[in-house]
Structure formats: C-alpha cells, structure tokens
Scaffold this active site. Structure first.
Site, mmCIF file in Angstrom:
data_model
loop_
_atom_site.group_PDB
_atom_site.id
_atom_site.type_symbol
_atom_site.label_atom_id
_atom_site.label_comp_id
_atom_site.label_asym_id
_atom_site.label_seq_id
_atom_site.Cartn_x
_atom_site.Cartn_y
_atom_site.Cartn_z
ATOM 1 C CG ASP A 5 -104.953 69.680 -11.342
ATOM 2 O OD1 ASP A 5 -105.035 68.785 -12.126
ATOM 3 O OD2 ASP A 5 -103.973 70.020 -10.388
HETATM 4 N N1 URA Z 1 -100.158 71.544 -13.213
HETATM 5 C C1 URA Z 1 -101.056 71.187 -12.396
HETATM 6 O O1 URA Z 1 -100.374 70.531 -11.335
HETATM 7 N N2 URA Z 1 -102.371 71.347 -12.353
HETATM 8 C C2 URA Z 1 -103.023 71.802 -13.497
HETATM 9 O O2 URA Z 1 -104.050 71.935 -13.537
HETATM 10 C C3 URA Z 1 -102.145 72.387 -14.648
HETATM 11 C C4 URA Z 1 -100.730 72.024 -14.581
#
Ligand code: URA
Length: 238
Positions: A105
């Site tokens: 993310d």
């Molecule tokens: N889980 C999440 O919530 N975000 C990420 O970027 C990776 C795994």
C-alpha cells in the site's frame, strides 16, 4: 545473441528506429570494435554503449526499501510519487519493463522485490507457491491477548470474504501491546490492516520486514534505496 537495434531497445537506450543513428555515431562497440550495422548479431555481455557495459545484462532482480507515500503503480495516481521514480530512468524504457513482485500500500513501507523477468514475477506471485511475508506493525489501540490464537486458528473471516484467512503467526511485543510482528502465508487485499482492524486494533504504521528468508534489515537500505539480490533465494522458499 541479439540484433544491435533490438539490443538497444531491449535495454532501454533508444527505439529500434533510432538505433541506426546511434550505430552511425559509433556509440556501440563489440569487444572495442565499432558495430556498423543495426542487424549485426551481438552478445549483450560483450557490448559497450558509449564506452560502458550494458547494465543488468542478465535481467533485473532487486530489492527496494519502499518509502511511505509511494505507490506501486506504473502511472502516478493523485499526484503521489511511484516506486519507479526511485529506480534508474533507463529501466522503465527496457522491454520487458521492470515491475514489482506484488505490491505494498501507499502507506506501507518496507521490502519490495522487482524484476523484468515476467516468468519469474508470475512464479513468485502465484498463490499456489506463496512466499511467506513478515510485517512489523504499530497499532492505534492495543492488540487483544486472544488475537494470536484467533489468527493461528485459521477461523478469522474478513469482512466481505467467504473463506477464512489461512493460519497466521501474530507475535505481539511482550511489553508493548501496540507493537509486534505478523507472518502471513497468503496475500489478500490490505490483509494486515484488515486482520488487525478485525480485532479492534487499527494499524497506525506498517512495514514489511521480510520476504521468505530475506530480511530487510540485512540489506542496510535506507528508504528509497535498492540493491540487487539473488532470485535463487526465493525459488523453493518456504
Ligand atoms: N497488508 C496490508 O494491509 N498492506 C500492505 O501493504 C501489505 C499487506
């Protein structure tokens, strides 16, 4: 062996059409000898362009320490910078282009792998041979004491999903209930954030600290820095 014009385009120097001008200008050499024809068959490992060897002649496989605020998209979204801006510009002109192996993310930092080998990217993102990932989290409120057993049980079903999450190892800090590590054996959308939110502990900070046996800390990369790694580390990884 590659045709000279195909080589220049494959490694991101110029288009096949522009290659003739590069060759006429004497910019391409094979073992120090000028290459004179766009159709000359060349071993990329023996080629010099402007006096320099072709970088990553056997393909790109690197680890990036993704900083916060960067997206893993190839195209900028809502003005946010992309991870591709952290890599040499010539890489985005290579064909095939370099791509991330899975995504993090925008507000997650940490270890991300990238490659220009489509088959390898496909193999390493296949759910059938998922490589375990470890995340370090900091939550807004304490993670409840029953969360490790719930995550380990394989019975937690996330909102909007039909199948429960696979068993996952939650290791809260013994002295700080808002900090710890989560080891996953599958990759669902926003999985760490959704799992912790499901037990009433929304994530405040998230960093991926390991993929398989590769630890982010072992690479000594500052956010935004990258380094080549051996893809063999991930073949048959647990
Ligand atoms: N889980 C999440 O919530 N975000 C990420 O970027 C990776 C795994």
């Amino acid at each position: 062996m590659l045709r000279a014009d195909a080589l220049l385009s494959r490694f991101g120097y110029c288009s096949r059409r522009e290659a003739a001008a590069w060759i006429r200008a004497g910019r391409i050499r094979l073992d120090q000898e000028p290459v004179t024809s766009p159709s000359a068959k060349l071993d990329p490992a023996r080629v010099l362009v402007d006096g320099e060897p072709v970088p990553f002649v056997n393909g790109i496989f690197v680890a990036l320490h993704k900083p916060l605020g960067y997206t893993c998209s190839h195209t900028p979204e809502n003005g946010a910078p992309t991870i591709y801006e952290l890599l040499p510009t010539q890489w985005s002109a290579r064909s095939p282009a370099v791509q991330s192996i899975g995504r993090l993310d925008k507000e997650t930092s940490g270890l991300l792998l990238l490659s220009d080998d489509g088959n390898l990217v496909h193999a390493l993102t296949s759910p059938r041979r998922y490589i375990q990932k470890v995340y370090e989290y900091r939550t807004v409120s304490p993670v409840p004491p029953e969360a490790p057993a719930l995550f380990a049980s394989g019975s937690l079903t996330l909102n909007g999903e039909k199948t429960p999450c696979l068993p996952a190892a939650l290791e809260p800090d013994a002295t700080d209930p808002c900090h710890g590590f989560l080891r996953l054996h599958e990759g669902r959308y926003h999985q760490v954030r959704r799992m912790l939110a499901a037990v009433g502990a929304p994530v405040a900070e998230l960093t991926r600290v390991a993929i398989g046996s590769l630890q982010l800390a072992s690479l000594s990369l500052l956010p935004g820095q990258w380094a080549p790694v051996n893809p063999q580390l991930f073949i048959d990884a647990p």
